[in-house]
Write a protein that holds these residues in place. Structure first.
Motif, PDB file in Angstrom:
ATOM      1  N   LYS A 192     -57.318  61.589  57.483  1.00 46.38           N
ATOM      2  CA  LYS A 192     -58.563  60.834  57.336  1.00 46.38           C
ATOM      3  C   LYS A 192     -58.420  59.391  57.794  1.00 46.38           C
ATOM      4  CE  LYS A 192     -60.454  63.699  53.621  1.00 46.38           C
ATOM      5  NZ  LYS A 192     -61.029  63.723  52.248  1.00 46.38           N
ATOM      6  N   ARG A 193     -57.262  59.037  58.359  1.00 47.48           N
ATOM      7  CA  ARG A 193     -57.086  57.683  58.869  1.00 47.48           C
ATOM      8  C   ARG A 193     -57.549  57.565  60.321  1.00 47.48           C
ATOM      9  NH1 ARG A 193     -51.369  57.882  56.459  1.00 47.48           N
ATOM     10  NH2 ARG A 193     -51.773  57.530  54.247  1.00 47.48           N
TER      11      ARG A 193
ATOM     12  N   VAL B 180     -61.942  56.733  68.903  1.00 47.64           N
ATOM     13  CA  VAL B 180     -61.651  56.801  67.472  1.00 47.64           C
ATOM     14  C   VAL B 180     -61.145  55.457  66.969  1.00 47.64           C
ATOM     15  CG1 VAL B 180     -61.084  59.264  67.577  1.00 47.64           C
ATOM     16  CG2 VAL B 180     -59.265  57.565  67.851  1.00 47.64           C
ATOM     17  N   GLU B 181     -61.222  55.277  65.676  1.00 45.05           N
ATOM     18  CA  GLU B 181     -60.578  54.137  65.020  1.00 45.05           C
ATOM     19  C   GLU B 181     -59.408  54.686  64.222  1.00 45.05           C
ATOM     20  OE1 GLU B 181     -61.932  51.955  61.296  1.00 45.05           O
ATOM     21  OE2 GLU B 181     -62.430  50.471  62.846  1.00 45.05           O
ATOM     22  N   ILE B 182     -58.238  54.103  64.433  1.00 49.00           N
ATOM     23  CA  ILE B 182     -57.026  54.570  63.761  1.00 49.00           C
ATOM     24  C   ILE B 182     -56.589  53.516  62.752  1.00 49.00           C
ATOM     25  CG2 ILE B 182     -54.641  55.302  64.041  1.00 49.00           C
ATOM     26  CD1 ILE B 182     -55.328  56.141  66.889  1.00 49.00           C
ATOM     27  N   GLN B 183     -56.546  53.898  61.482  1.00 50.77           N
ATOM     28  CA  GLN B 183     -56.109  52.998  60.418  1.00 50.77           C
ATOM     29  C   GLN B 183     -54.620  53.188  60.161  1.00 50.77           C
ATOM     30  OE1 GLN B 183     -58.459  53.553  56.911  1.00 50.77           O
ATOM     31  NE2 GLN B 183     -60.294  52.642  57.811  1.00 50.77           N
ATOM     32  N   GLY B 184     -53.940  52.077  60.001  1.00 45.95           N
ATOM     33  CA  GLY B 184     -52.506  52.130  59.760  1.00 45.95           C
ATOM     34  C   GLY B 184     -52.170  51.931  58.292  1.00 45.95           C
ATOM     35  N   ALA B 185     -51.596  52.940  57.663  1.00 49.01           N
ATOM     36  CA  ALA B 185     -51.267  52.849  56.241  1.00 49.01           C
ATOM     37  C   ALA B 185     -50.132  51.867  55.990  1.00 49.01           C
ATOM     38  CB  ALA B 185     -50.889  54.227  55.710  1.00 49.01           C
ATOM     39  N   ALA B 186     -49.110  51.886  56.845  1.00 51.58           N
ATOM     40  CA  ALA B 186     -47.947  51.019  56.631  1.00 51.58           C
ATOM     41  C   ALA B 186     -48.193  49.599  57.121  1.00 51.58           C
ATOM     42  CB  ALA B 186     -46.721  51.609  57.321  1.00 51.58           C
ATOM     43  N   SER B 187     -48.873  49.461  58.257  1.00 54.48           N
ATOM     44  CA  SER B 187     -49.061  48.149  58.879  1.00 54.48           C
ATOM     45  C   SER B 187     -50.306  47.419  58.394  1.00 54.48           C
ATOM     46  CB  SER B 187     -49.170  48.319  60.395  1.00 54.48           C
ATOM     47  OG  SER B 187     -50.340  49.062  60.718  1.00 54.48           O
TER      48      SER B 187
ATOM     49  N   ARG C 252     -45.157  54.050  63.753  1.00 52.13           N
ATOM     50  CA  ARG C 252     -45.281  54.881  62.552  1.00 52.13           C
ATOM     51  C   ARG C 252     -46.706  55.348  62.308  1.00 52.13           C
ATOM     52  NH1 ARG C 252     -42.626  51.831  57.576  1.00 52.13           N
ATOM     53  NH2 ARG C 252     -43.641  53.587  56.545  1.00 52.13           N
ATOM     54  N   ASP C 253     -47.629  54.389  62.257  1.00 49.75           N
ATOM     55  CA  ASP C 253     -48.990  54.728  61.833  1.00 49.75           C
ATOM     56  C   ASP C 253     -49.740  55.580  62.844  1.00 49.75           C
ATOM     57  OD1 ASP C 253     -48.658  53.345  59.472  1.00 49.75           O
ATOM     58  OD2 ASP C 253     -49.453  51.472  60.267  1.00 49.75           O
ATOM     59  N   VAL C 254     -49.695  55.179  64.112  1.00 51.73           N
ATOM     60  CA  VAL C 254     -50.474  55.905  65.126  1.00 51.73           C
ATOM     61  C   VAL C 254     -49.983  57.345  65.295  1.00 51.73           C
ATOM     62  CG1 VAL C 254     -51.072  56.001  67.587  1.00 51.73           C
ATOM     63  CG2 VAL C 254     -51.266  53.837  66.331  1.00 51.73           C
ATOM     64  N   PRO C 255     -48.673  57.593  65.511  1.00 50.18           N
ATOM     65  CA  PRO C 255     -48.246  58.987  65.637  1.00 50.18           C
ATOM     66  C   PRO C 255     -48.558  59.829  64.397  1.00 50.18           C
ATOM     67  CG  PRO C 255     -46.541  57.521  66.464  1.00 50.18           C
ATOM     68  CD  PRO C 255     -47.551  56.658  65.778  1.00 50.18           C
ATOM     69  N   ALA C 256     -48.381  59.256  63.203  1.00 49.76           N
ATOM     70  CA  ALA C 256     -48.634  60.014  61.977  1.00 49.76           C
ATOM     71  C   ALA C 256     -50.100  60.378  61.845  1.00 49.76           C
ATOM     72  CB  ALA C 256     -48.171  59.211  60.764  1.00 49.76           C
ATOM     73  N   ALA C 257     -50.995  59.411  62.091  1.00 50.79           N
ATOM     74  CA  ALA C 257     -52.424  59.669  61.947  1.00 50.79           C
ATOM     75  C   ALA C 257     -52.922  60.648  63.000  1.00 50.79           C
ATOM     76  CB  ALA C 257     -53.196  58.350  62.028  1.00 50.79           C
ATOM     77  N   VAL C 258     -52.483  60.467  64.238  1.00 52.76           N
ATOM     78  CA  VAL C 258     -52.936  61.341  65.324  1.00 52.76           C
ATOM     79  C   VAL C 258     -52.418  62.768  65.118  1.00 52.76           C
ATOM     80  CG1 VAL C 258     -52.725  61.798  67.803  1.00 52.76           C
ATOM     81  CG2 VAL C 258     -53.228  59.485  66.994  1.00 52.76           C
ATOM     82  N   SER C 259     -51.166  62.905  64.715  1.00 57.17           N
ATOM     83  CA  SER C 259     -50.586  64.236  64.503  1.00 57.17           C
ATOM     84  C   SER C 259     -51.278  64.978  63.372  1.00 57.17           C
ATOM     85  CB  SER C 259     -49.088  64.126  64.204  1.00 57.17           C
ATOM     86  OG  SER C 259     -48.396  63.560  65.293  1.00 57.17           O
ATOM     87  N   ALA C 260     -51.770  64.229  62.367  1.00 55.12           N
ATOM     88  CA  ALA C 260     -52.458  64.869  61.247  1.00 55.12           C
ATOM     89  C   ALA C 260     -53.899  65.244  61.598  1.00 55.12           C
ATOM     90  CB  ALA C 260     -52.450  63.937  60.032  1.00 55.12           C
ATOM     91  N   TYR C 261     -54.514  64.500  62.506  1.00 57.77           N
ATOM     92  CA  TYR C 261     -55.931  64.716  62.831  1.00 57.77           C
ATOM     93  C   TYR C 261     -56.112  65.711  63.971  1.00 57.77           C
ATOM     94  CZ  TYR C 261     -60.830  63.444  63.730  1.00 57.77           C
ATOM     95  OH  TYR C 261     -62.188  63.469  63.915  1.00 57.77           O
TER      96      TYR C 261
END
Length: 380
Positions: A92-93, A119-126, A219-228
């Motif tokens: 959902k990021r 898309v807008e990508i939100q970074g949980a760590a950054s 960290r944030d971009v690969p994790a969010a994109v891989s989940a979506y």
């Protein structure tokens, strides 16, 4: 209308042509002596010249991506920061903003041409949020291709625009053609600008007490994109590629974060981060941090990571040619000692630091990149 929109450029060109035609048509009436007529002639010439400069400037900005919006152009960019909830699931990021077709010959259906999603990508760590254009190849939408795809993060230079990767450098169109010709496997392209906190040029650095840009991209971009999306979540499934500042970012993030990227492609990169008016102090005065972001220093003092790198330059017209040769030689010496970093290069006889040069390099680089990424193993 947006600063980089095609309609804006066409409107400026039409206005320039109409003003020129009107001046030619009315010139006989403006002939003669007298202050009013002289001022009218001066005004007409100034209007024509201003309209021509505006049309050429808008076209150049659209082609080379100097400014992304009117606010960016006039220095009034003041968007507030985005609050990121850290308990939000990774899927959902990513927030879908809009979709568009890919400008390639043939059908506009997603199963034939693919699709581009903004898309807008939100970074949980950054705690950074930024927009991206995600190219999904035709195979993504075909029922017979339900497997996950490899992905490449594609970065512009500074202060480039993400749209320039689509309209100027034509990454989606080139990838579509290469897959159709059987020269590379289908992959997802995540196209972004490295300037995630405009107008500052952070050079993809985690700035002490400042924006954590490196964390966002690694960290944030690969994790969010891989989940979506149906994209692999391992380093062997991800590459990063960029030009100029984006090239430095691609090289650095691959070397510093082999847990995130296994392949890096750097078009006309520098090999260390500059410190100037656009960057400010990126390292908080720390010589250690500055050295760690110097790729030549890393090759001499840090363990060689198990990654594949491709760097490009030109013998004439490119400022980084000598540094590129030095970098290649250093990696080759590491190879001779059995170190795991692999290096490839594309050196043109001539070519400047510009879109025309990079468009000559991108097809070969994408082909090289695509054939070094591993297809994900998971199925859906």
């Amino acid at each position: 209308m947006g600063l980089t929109g095609t309609r804006t450029v066409l409107l400026a060109a039409v206005v320039a042509v109409l003003l020129f035609a009107a001046t030619v048509w009315l010139w006989p009436r403006l002939a003669g002596r007298g202050v009013p007529r002289v001022l009218a002639r001066i005004g007409a010439l100034l209007l024509v010249q201003a309209s021509l400069f505006a049309a050429v400037g808008l076209y150049a900005n659209q082609s080379f991506g100097f400014y992304g919006s009117w606010a960016d152009l006039f220095g009034t960019e003041d968007r507030p920061g985005v609050v990121v909830d850290h308990d939000t699931p990774a899927a959902k990021r990513v927030r879908l903003v809009e979709t568009r077709r890919v400008n390639v010959p043939g059908s506009g259906a997603a199963t034939a041409s693919g699709r581009i999603e903004k898309v807008e990508i939100q970074g949980a760590a950054s705690r950074i949020a930024s927009t991206a254009y995600v190219y999904l190849p035709p195979e993504y939408f075909r029922s017979g291709h339900r497997r996950e795809f490899p992905a490449a993060l594609v970065l512009t230079g500074y202060p480039g625009t993400t749209e320039a990767l689509i309209n100027g450098l034509k990454y989606p169109q080139t990838a579509h053609r290469l897959v159709k010709e059987g020269k590379m496997p289908p992959m997802v392209l995540v196209m972004m600008r490295p300037t995630v906190v405009p107008p500052r040029d952070t050079e993809c650095v985690d700035v002490p007490d400042g924006p954590r840009t490196e964390t966002y991209f690694t960290r944030d971009v690969p994790a969010a994109v891989s989940a979506y999306y149906r994209v692999g979540d391992g380093a062997r499934n991800w590459a990063v590629m960029g030009n100029s500042t984006g090239g430095y970012c691609a090289l650095k993030m691959t070397m510093r974060h082999p847990e995130s990227f296994s392949v890096g492609v750097a078009l006309s990169p520098s090999y260390e981060a500059p410190i100037d008016a656009t960057t400010g102090d990126l390292f908080g005065g720390s010589k250690r941090l500055r050295r760690e972001n110097d790729m030549m220093w890393r090759l001499d003092h840090e363990p060689a990571p198990p990654v594949s790198l491709l760097v490009t330059s030109s013998e004439k017209g490119e400022h980084n040619y000598r540094d590129t040769v030095r970098f290649i030689d250093k990696v080759k010496r590491l190879n001779a000692r059995g170190e795991p970093t692999r290096i490839s290069s594309m050196i043109l006889p001539s070519g400047g630091h510009n879109f025309n040069t990079w468009k000559r390099q991108i097809p070969g680089c994408l082909e090289w990149l695509g054939n070094r990424l591993a297809a994900p193993d998971r199925r859906h």
